[in-house]
Scaffold this active site. Sequence first.
Site: not given
Ligand SMILES: *Cc1c(COP(=O)(O)O)cnc(C)c1O
Length: 379
Positions: A46, A98, A170, A195
């Site tokens: 962890r 998001y 982000d 992603k």
């Molecule tokens: C998918 C996404 C998230 C969240 O990520 P997860 O891996 O689904 O928890 C946060 N910000 C953006 C811009 C995203 O596309």
Amino acid sequence: MKIRTKAVHTGVNIDKTFNSVITPIYPTSTFYFDEIGKNKGYDYTRSGNPTRAALEANIAALEGGVNCSATATGMAAITAVMFFLRAGDHIITGDDIYGGTYRLFNAVLKPMGYDFSFINMRDLKAVKAAVKKNTKMFWIETPSNPLLNIVDLEAVIAIAKKAKALSVVDNTFLSPYFQKPFEFGADMVVHSTTKYINGHSDVVGGAIIYGRTELQERGRYLVNALGISQSPYDAWLVLRGVKTLVPRMEAHQANAIKIAHFLEGHPNVKKIYYPGLKSHPQPELIKKQMKGFGAMLAFELNTRKVPLNKFFKKLHYFALAESLGGVESLAETPWFMSHASMGEAGLKASGITKETVRVSVGIEDADDLIADLNQALKG
Ligand SMILES: *Cc1c(COP(=O)(O)O)cnc(C)c1O
């Protein structure tokens, strides 16, 4: 080292036992001590794991940060960052962020006493006017999801610095290949590695990249304390994926540009949102802060001519699915799917309609993708 070389080499070469070229997976919960107080840098997975550390070094190098925490999901990374703050602190963020981030902020953290302003962050006057005595963080997403609005990183981060607040970006949509928030003074960058960073739709993960050492210390402490670090198996998959980030992003983008031009001229498409088109309203900002346009686009479908469900059903290569950033193309309706948690008022305020279609352009052959869209758009 240039970014392509960093992606392939940084962090990966850690097998001093058998010289394997590929980073081993260390599927162990615990590590033994040679004697009290003496180990090889790891004690419990962890808190730290060599496979995960290899990925963290890689992602940190790509973004240009001092270090990184790889987390179980993107939302886990965002959660950890929000624990830098406490109840009573004020956060300024966009009204088109998001959907999952909006849910965490609005439905989980707000009832706990966190104070949010969800505003149009393109409007710098509104950003300045939103600053309060208790403003502690600016949460920036650019380009926004799903309408690809661009927030001025340099200007908003300057406002944050003046307010002595943290700025967090982000960077999921563009990846470090197309956008480097640290170049504009960001304090932390987060990713859903689910992603583009992983890119193969076979794992969920997140990352926090720290711009300064003291942020790294607090962030790593929080990720361990919250128990949200990424499993060694998942970290290994993301490390495999990230090595091809650059050629994948180039292939994604080349297809997206072709598709955007095709859609722009189509009679059943009312409007298209893509930073690579001349019609995008923010060309100067795009030029200033983005090294590429990415491969996310959205458009307004004329649903009187082409009913939404029929359109999705007719598509062969674009799976009707949430998520983005994988090699396969996806399409979905933000109103009914990815952004439904925003509620009708939130959706309307952000400009999303029942006709908005969001597309994550994959790396298939562009002609096949366009032919597929063309037959589905006939209605
Ligand atoms: C998918 C996404 C998230 C969240 O990520 P997860 O891996 O689904 O928890 C946060 N910000 C953006 C811009 C995203 O596309």
